[in-house]
Scaffold this motif. Structure first.
Motif, mmCIF file in Angstrom:
data_model
loop_
_atom_site.group_PDB
_atom_site.id
_atom_site.type_symbol
_atom_site.label_atom_id
_atom_site.label_comp_id
_atom_site.label_asym_id
_atom_site.label_seq_id
_atom_site.Cartn_x
_atom_site.Cartn_y
_atom_site.Cartn_z
ATOM 1 N N ILE A 128 -18.295 -13.551 -2.949
ATOM 2 C CA ILE A 128 -18.652 -13.591 -4.372
ATOM 3 C C ILE A 128 -17.808 -14.620 -5.109
ATOM 4 N N VAL A 129 -16.511 -14.643 -4.808
ATOM 5 C CA VAL A 129 -15.618 -15.614 -5.454
ATOM 6 C C VAL A 129 -16.047 -17.043 -5.123
ATOM 7 N N ALA A 130 -16.435 -17.264 -3.878
ATOM 8 C CA ALA A 130 -16.898 -18.595 -3.479
ATOM 9 C C ALA A 130 -18.130 -19.003 -4.278
ATOM 10 N N LEU A 174 -18.943 -17.845 -7.250
ATOM 11 C CA LEU A 174 -18.514 -18.059 -8.634
ATOM 12 C C LEU A 174 -17.898 -19.443 -8.804
ATOM 13 N N LYS A 175 -17.069 -19.831 -7.853
ATOM 14 C CA LYS A 175 -16.436 -21.145 -7.927
ATOM 15 C C LYS A 175 -17.455 -22.274 -7.790
ATOM 16 N N ALA A 176 -18.552 -21.971 -7.092
ATOM 17 C CA ALA A 176 -19.604 -22.973 -6.917
ATOM 18 C C ALA A 176 -20.530 -23.039 -8.129
ATOM 19 N N GLY A 177 -20.309 -22.144 -9.089
ATOM 20 C CA GLY A 177 -21.102 -22.162 -10.311
ATOM 21 C C GLY A 177 -22.423 -21.431 -10.220
ATOM 22 N N PHE A 187 -14.090 -13.093 -20.909
ATOM 23 C CA PHE A 187 -14.998 -13.678 -19.927
ATOM 24 C C PHE A 187 -15.037 -15.201 -19.989
ATOM 25 N N LEU A 188 -14.803 -15.757 -21.162
ATOM 26 C CA LEU A 188 -14.670 -17.211 -21.241
ATOM 27 C C LEU A 188 -13.469 -17.677 -20.423
ATOM 28 N N LYS A 189 -12.363 -16.945 -20.531
ATOM 29 C CA LYS A 189 -11.169 -17.304 -19.767
ATOM 30 C C LYS A 189 -11.390 -17.077 -18.266
ATOM 31 N N VAL A 190 -12.145 -16.034 -17.927
ATOM 32 C CA VAL A 190 -12.463 -15.791 -16.521
ATOM 33 C C VAL A 190 -13.289 -16.947 -15.964
ATOM 34 N N LYS A 196 -11.620 -21.331 -11.058
ATOM 35 C CA LYS A 196 -11.196 -22.332 -10.070
ATOM 36 C C LYS A 196 -9.729 -22.166 -9.685
ATOM 37 N N HIS A 197 -8.971 -21.454 -10.530
ATOM 38 C CA HIS A 197 -7.554 -21.246 -10.243
ATOM 39 C C HIS A 197 -7.291 -19.900 -9.567
ATOM 40 N N PHE A 198 -8.348 -19.108 -9.355
ATOM 41 C CA PHE A 198 -8.189 -17.810 -8.709
ATOM 42 C C PHE A 198 -8.181 -18.013 -7.199
#
Length: 244
Positions: free
Chosen positions: A26-28, A30-33, A71-74, A79-81
């Motif tokens: 899921i994180v991958a 999210l990072k991929a947009g 959620f804006l900050k999330v 990309k830094h997570f």
């Protein structure tokens, strides 16, 4: 990761590994947009984050604005997570930080404004307002055991417990988070977390004692002398067992 530490059998370990792998995927995304991944993130976390933030800032409008900022900050920070903690713990850490900042800002800049919402006075006491009817009542472990009247009174008294004890109690007894997760979220030691929870529970117990003494028999609550400090948030869990 906390979930790995909690795995005590082979089955538990396999389940923990599976959950961790799923979260990594899921994180991958999210990072991929991925729009689907972000839609999932909102669906999974928006309501619990709003509930957490509201309990800290005690104002529905401020809670909604702060939740949006969380959620804006999330999104910006994804990309830094790097997975040093669970995704949930990371998001909750951001939420607690933003809510605490919002509450401090409120007392500096907004406390004297007229509002239809509950307004804390100089001692942190709330007056009633229309906002009491606008709060989302999402089912939680806390809600499932509490008679509505008792739950409302506990929520009211919890708002008066000073920080950082209130947030620690919220995370432990209302959000059902482990001590380790709370330590990660608040970025303090495990000992400090336990101390804050103990002091927060005791403060809440003292605030609720008179109410329980007066209404305990009618509502089926245990008297304060029958409760134990480890049985939840002072009176939050032990004193409301009769209201399940």
């Amino acid at each position: 990761m906390t979930i790995m530490a909690g795995a005590t059998t082979l089955g538990d370990l396999a389940g923990a590994i599976g959950i961790r792998a799923a979260e990594s995927a899921i994180v991958a995304e999210l990072k991929a947009g991925s729009e689907d991944a972000y839609a999932w993130l909102i669906g999974e976390f928006h309501q619990p984050i709003y509930s957490l933030v509201y309990r800290i800032v005690t104002d529905p409008t401020d809670a909604a604005d702060t939740t949006q900022e969380v959620f804006l900050k999330v999104f910006r920070g994804m990309k830094h997570f790097h997975g040093e903690s669970s995704l949930k713990t990371w998001i909750y850490r951001i939420a607690v930080h933003e809510a605490s900042n919002r509450r401090r800002w409120w007392f500096r800049h907004k406390a004297k404004e007229t509002s239809i919402e509950p307004v804390p006075d100089e001692n942190g006491m709330n007056t009633s307002g229309l906002g009491d009817t606008l709060v989302d009542e999402r089912e939680s472990p806390f809600d499932s055991v509490a008679h509505e009247e008792v739950r409302a009174r506990v929520e009211e008294e919890l708002r008066q417990v000073s920080e950082p004890y209130r947030t620690s109690v919220i995370l432990r007894d209302l959000e059902d988070m482990s001590y380790e997760e709370i330590a990660e979220i608040t970025q303090v030691s495990l000992g400090t977390v336990k101390s804050r929870i103990t002091r927060g529970r005791e403060a809440l117990r003292r605030r609720l004692a008179a109410y329980v003494m007066e209404n305990g028999q009618q509502l089926g609550l245990r008297m304060p002398e029958e409760t134990t400090q480890e049985a939840g948030t002072g009176c939050v869990v032990s004193a409301i067992e009769g209201a399940r």
